[in-house]
Write an enzyme that holds these catalytic residues in place. Structure first.
Site, mmCIF file in Angstrom:
data_model
loop_
_atom_site.group_PDB
_atom_site.id
_atom_site.type_symbol
_atom_site.label_atom_id
_atom_site.label_comp_id
_atom_site.label_asym_id
_atom_site.label_seq_id
_atom_site.Cartn_x
_atom_site.Cartn_y
_atom_site.Cartn_z
ATOM 1 N N ASP A 117 32.975 42.230 36.614
ATOM 2 C CA ASP A 117 33.206 42.687 37.568
ATOM 3 C C ASP A 117 33.697 44.657 36.862
ATOM 4 O O ASP A 117 32.666 45.169 36.378
ATOM 5 C CB ASP A 117 34.899 42.426 36.727
ATOM 6 C CG ASP A 117 35.658 42.288 38.135
ATOM 7 O OD1 ASP A 117 35.706 42.953 39.202
ATOM 8 O OD2 ASP A 117 36.514 41.202 37.952
ATOM 9 N N ASP A 165 38.529 42.177 47.375
ATOM 10 C CA ASP A 165 39.162 40.586 47.107
ATOM 11 C C ASP A 165 39.566 39.680 48.120
ATOM 12 O O ASP A 165 40.149 40.191 49.097
ATOM 13 C CB ASP A 165 40.552 40.735 46.068
ATOM 14 C CG ASP A 165 39.465 40.901 44.505
ATOM 15 O OD1 ASP A 165 38.647 41.157 44.235
ATOM 16 O OD2 ASP A 165 40.411 40.772 43.488
#
Ligand code: GLA
Length: 388
Positions: free
Chosen positions: A126, A182
């Site tokens: 990430d 997201d």
């Protein structure tokens, strides 16, 4: 070659966020086998953020949360492997993970060796709390660290499309790269993410795929992602989940785009519609097509400009045709053959088989014209046939 076709599996984040533990993972692994997901191609079981203790140990090593994973992560990996699945874990190139756990900045080689000792087959990496503007080098650093372990590990970049990641993910050893922010469990999010990548799909190919984020199909508003993210809570959107038609739109679009297919719902409780969708062999075959060609997007859509109509050339010489309706009303979608390079006078036309019903719909000359329900799609396997 790793990731010859888009990686498929399950990821804990969308439904469970921080509420993960050994029992959940074991039950999920069991269900991936008993529900036929593994045999359909969903081979990676991936634990996302929130798996570790809040602090590294005295040697600077990552340690599993002793309540969530009391036997450590190798024990979990061994169980997952014993089911014939592959195992994935998560870290981040910044100082902390997005949920505030220890991350790998400055610890890349130690952490890669830890992950390899656990026996992972995929690392999702990430982008939160990232101290430098050089995204590419941060990812290259971890790729180098993973490669020196000697283990085959899918490197799943997750920098949300920053710094035009599609242009360099392959160069730094990536096998898949998140190109978007997201996903949320609503139709707006599905449209936004998929529309944003239409121009970038030419970079996505065997060995390294554009990942438009994990699936929300089957979540039906029950996941944690809606409540966990403070931005999501305050931006006014509703997170009530999608209709079956909207999930069809979502899954079929991800298949047409050759995006990795990482299931995000709770596979222990799938509805018959969710199962049928996620296990649709024809759609999976379109996603897993070995050529992984990006589709042609059809511009001339008879006034329905917001809809997506696309044609994907498949390795066996057939074509996948997708018609995606974003409108709130039923529409008649049209694929004029000249828009895909097929001259109406050439003596050839397309014959269609519906991938949802299996029905052969026969040959259509000049154009393909089909009704599409609101917020839904039609997808066909088409073949070119001589008509005179
Ligand atoms: C970021 C990623 C998500 C998920 C969370 C975990 O938001 O994009 O996919 O991994 O972090 O905190």
């Amino acid at each position: 070659m790793l990731a010859k076709t888009p990686p498929m599996g399950w990821n804990s984040w969308n439904t469970f966020t921080k509420d993960i533990n050994e029992q959940l993972i074991f039950e999920t692994a069991d269900k991936m086998v008993s529900e036929g997901l593994r045999d359909a191609g969903y081979e990676y079981l991936v634990i996302d953020d929130c798996w570790s203790e809040r602090q590294r140990d005295e040697n600077g090593q990552l340690v599993a949360d002793h309540i969530k994973f009391p036997h450590g992560m190798k024990y979990v990996a061994d169980y997952v492997h014993s089911k014939g699945l592959k195992f994935g874990m998560y870290s981040c190139c910044g100082l902390m993970t997005c949920a505030g756990y220890p991350a790998s900045f400055g610890h890349e080689f130690d952490d890669a060796n830890y992950f390899a000792s656990v026996g992972i087959d995929l690392l999702k990496y990430d982008n939160c709390y990232h101290p430098s503007s050089e995204s590419k080098l941060s990812y290259a650093r971890m790729a180098l660290a993973l490669r020196q372990t000697g283990r085959d590990i899918i490197f799943s970049l997750c920098n949300w499309g920053n710094a035009e990641v599609w242009k360099w993910a392959r160069s730094v050893g990536g096998h898949m790269y998140r190109s978007t922010g997201d996903i949320m469990d609503n139709f707006e999010s599905i449209k936004k993410l998929s529309n944003s990548q239409k121009e970038n799909l030419g970079y996505s190919a065997p060995g390294c795929f554009n990942d438009i984020d994990m699936l929300v199909a089957g979540m039906s508003g029950t996941g944690n992602i809606s409540t966990f993210d403070p931005v999501a809570m305050t931006n006014g959107a509703e997170y009530k989940g999608c209709t079956d038609g909207e999930y069809r739109y979502h899954f079929a679009m991800w298949c047409m785009f050759s995006s990795p297919l990482m299931i995000g719902c709770d596979v222990r409780n799938m509805s018959p519609a969710t199962k049928a969708l996620l296990l649709n062999k024809e759609l999976i075959a379109i996603n897993q097509d070995e050529d992984a060609r990006p589709p042609i997007f059809i511009a001339d859509n008879h006034g329905l400009h917001d809809n997506t109509i696309c044609v994907k050339f498949l390795a066996d010489g057939t074509y996948a045709v997708g018609m995606f309706n974003v409108y709130d009303r039923k529409v008649t979608a049209i694929l004029p053959y000249y828009e895909m390079g097929l001259d109406p006078l050439c003596g050839y036309a397309l014959e269609y088989t519906d991938v949802f019903t299996g029905e052969n719909l026969g040959v259509r000359r000049d154009y393909g014209m089909f009704e599409v329900e609101p917020h839904d799609c039609r997808v066909f396997r088409a073949r070119l046939v001589k008509v005179k």
